[in-house]
Structure formats: structure tokens, C-alpha cells
Design an enzyme around this catalytic site. Structure first.
Site, PDB file in Angstrom:
ATOM      1  CG  HIS A  70      -7.238   4.428   0.314  1.00  0.00           C
ATOM      2  ND1 HIS A  70      -8.122   5.485   0.305  1.00  0.00           N
ATOM      3  CD2 HIS A  70      -7.928   3.406   0.886  1.00  0.00           C
ATOM      4  CE1 HIS A  70      -9.273   5.116   0.840  1.00  0.00           C
ATOM      5  NE2 HIS A  70      -9.181   3.865   1.198  1.00  0.00           N
ATOM      6  CE1 TYR A 127      -3.824  -2.277   0.273  1.00  0.00           C
ATOM      7  CE2 TYR A 127      -2.678  -3.236   2.146  1.00  0.00           C
ATOM      8  CZ  TYR A 127      -3.692  -3.284   1.209  1.00  0.00           C
ATOM      9  OH  TYR A 127      -4.571  -4.331   1.204  1.00  0.00           O
ATOM     10  CG  ASN A 181     -12.451   0.631   5.358  1.00  0.00           C
ATOM     11  OD1 ASN A 181     -11.998   1.664   4.873  1.00  0.00           O
ATOM     12  ND2 ASN A 181     -12.946  -0.341   4.625  1.00  0.00           N
ATOM     13  CG  ASN A 203     -15.905   2.975   3.795  1.00  0.00           C
ATOM     14  OD1 ASN A 203     -17.015   3.468   3.945  1.00  0.00           O
ATOM     15  ND2 ASN A 203     -15.644   2.108   2.835  1.00  0.00           N
ATOM     16  CE1 TYR A 232      -4.255  -3.651   5.588  1.00  0.00           C
ATOM     17  CE2 TYR A 232      -4.477  -4.663   7.735  1.00  0.00           C
ATOM     18  CZ  TYR A 232      -3.870  -4.605   6.499  1.00  0.00           C
ATOM     19  OH  TYR A 232      -2.887  -5.488   6.184  1.00  0.00           O
TER      20      TYR A 232
END
EC number: 3.1.1.29
Length: 188
Positions: free
Chosen positions: A19, A14, A66, A112, A64
Site C-alpha cells: 500500500h 507500514y 483513506n 479508497n 492515512y
């Protein structure tokens, strides 16, 4: 005391994705103000130091995206930081690359991570710095936000990351309204 949070996902796969611009900006702030993120607690990596003569904690939640609210709530409860002093930095697909927008409060706007923070705070009143990552073109949203930037966008983003770092300092020093006036027209 202030808490500056960059939203992102942990893990090599990631790194430097759309994001994860929040994590990238925390790295810029960390380097600029010499604040090492060398402590692992509160479901995140964090470090503390001083910005604009105020004690500041920098945080990258490792839950993470969310579930970011879990980590943030643990820090704010432990250090008794009011939610008005929690600056959240994250990606926004409704803004083009090169733009950023500061808000004092507001809905999650489909993000989210922000939705989870609002749920944990029981309020949407906390400052945020939204960084434009652009709309997906001929691909689904998940592939877009988990994708990496091209070379041209990365060059633009380095300016945005510096501006976001300056905006966080401005929020701490002069308040969110002042920072909104100064930075909401920003375009790299």
C-alpha cells in the site's frame, strides 16, 4: 507548477508495504532530483524543487491513505495548482508486480485513497501512475496490501520505481498522453 503525490500510510509498521509504493516512489524521485521532503504542513511531509524546468512539489500525505484528499486539497488550494497538474502515484492490485499504468482520469477502481481525492477535487480528472502490487493469494485484501513484498518482487519493483519516476518527469515535460504511450506497456 506541479504536485507529485505518493499515497501511503505513515508509521514504521507500514514502511515498504504494498500500500506504500507511492511513498517509496516519492523517495526515489526525491533522491533523483535532489528534493528534500523536509517541511511538515498541509497534513503531510513535502518539499519543492525543479523537474524538467518546472517547479514541483513532492508530497507524502500523513493523513492515512483513506483521507489523502484532505492533504492534497490543502496543497492545491494554497499553491493554486490545477488538478490536471497533480500526479498521484499509488498501488493497484489489478496489475501484476512489475507493471504500471498511467491514466489521465477515471474512477477510483475500489481504491479508497483515490476515492477520497476524487471527493475533495469534485472531479476524477487528474493524472495517475498506478503501480502493480498483484492480487492477494489465499489471504484477505487488507492483509495483502499491508503486507511486504518478497525479495524477488522487491528487485522487480526497484525497476518499476525508476520507471515511475521517469514517467512523472515525462508527464511534466510532454503531457499525460505522451507518457501513457511511452510507459503503459512497461513490464519489469
Amino acid at each position: 507548477m506541479f504536485l507529485i503525490v505518493g499515497l501511503g500510510n505513515p508509521g514504521k509498521e507500514y514502511e515498504h508495504t504494498r500500500h506504500n509504493v507511492g511513498f517509496d516512489i516519492i523517495d526515489v524521485i526525491s533522491e533523483k532530483y535532489n528534493i528534500d521532503l523536509n517541511k511538515k504542513k498541509f497534513k503531510g511531509m513535502y518539499g519543492d524543487g525543479t523537474i524538467a524546468n518546472e517547479k514541483v512539489i513532492l508530497l507524502k500525505p500523513l493523513t492515512y491513505m483513506n483521507l489523502s484528499g484532505e492533504s492534497i486539497k490543502e496543497v492545491t488550494d494554497f499553491y493554486k495548482i490545477p488538478k490536471e497538474n497533480v500526479i498521484v502515484i499509488y498501488d493497484d492490485i489489478s496489475l501484476e508486480v512489475g507493471r504500471m499504468r498511467i491514466r489521465e482520469k477515471g474512477s477510483a477502481g475500489g481504491h479508497n485513497g483515490i476515492k477520497n481525492i476524487i471527493a475533495h477535487f469534485g472531479s476524477d480528472v487528474f493524472p495517475r501512475i498506478k503501480v502493480g502490487v498483484g492480487q492477494p493469494v489465499q489471504r484477505d485484501l487488507v492483509s495483502h496490501v499491508l503486507g511486504k513484498f518478497n525479495k524477488d518482487d522487491r528487485e522487480i519493483l526497484s525497476k518499476v520505481f525508476e520507471a515511475a519516476s521517469d514517467a512523472a518527469e515525462n508527464i511534466i515535460e510532454k503531457g499525460t498522453a505522451e507518457a501513457m504511450n511511452k510507459f503503459n506497456g512497461f513490464k519489469a
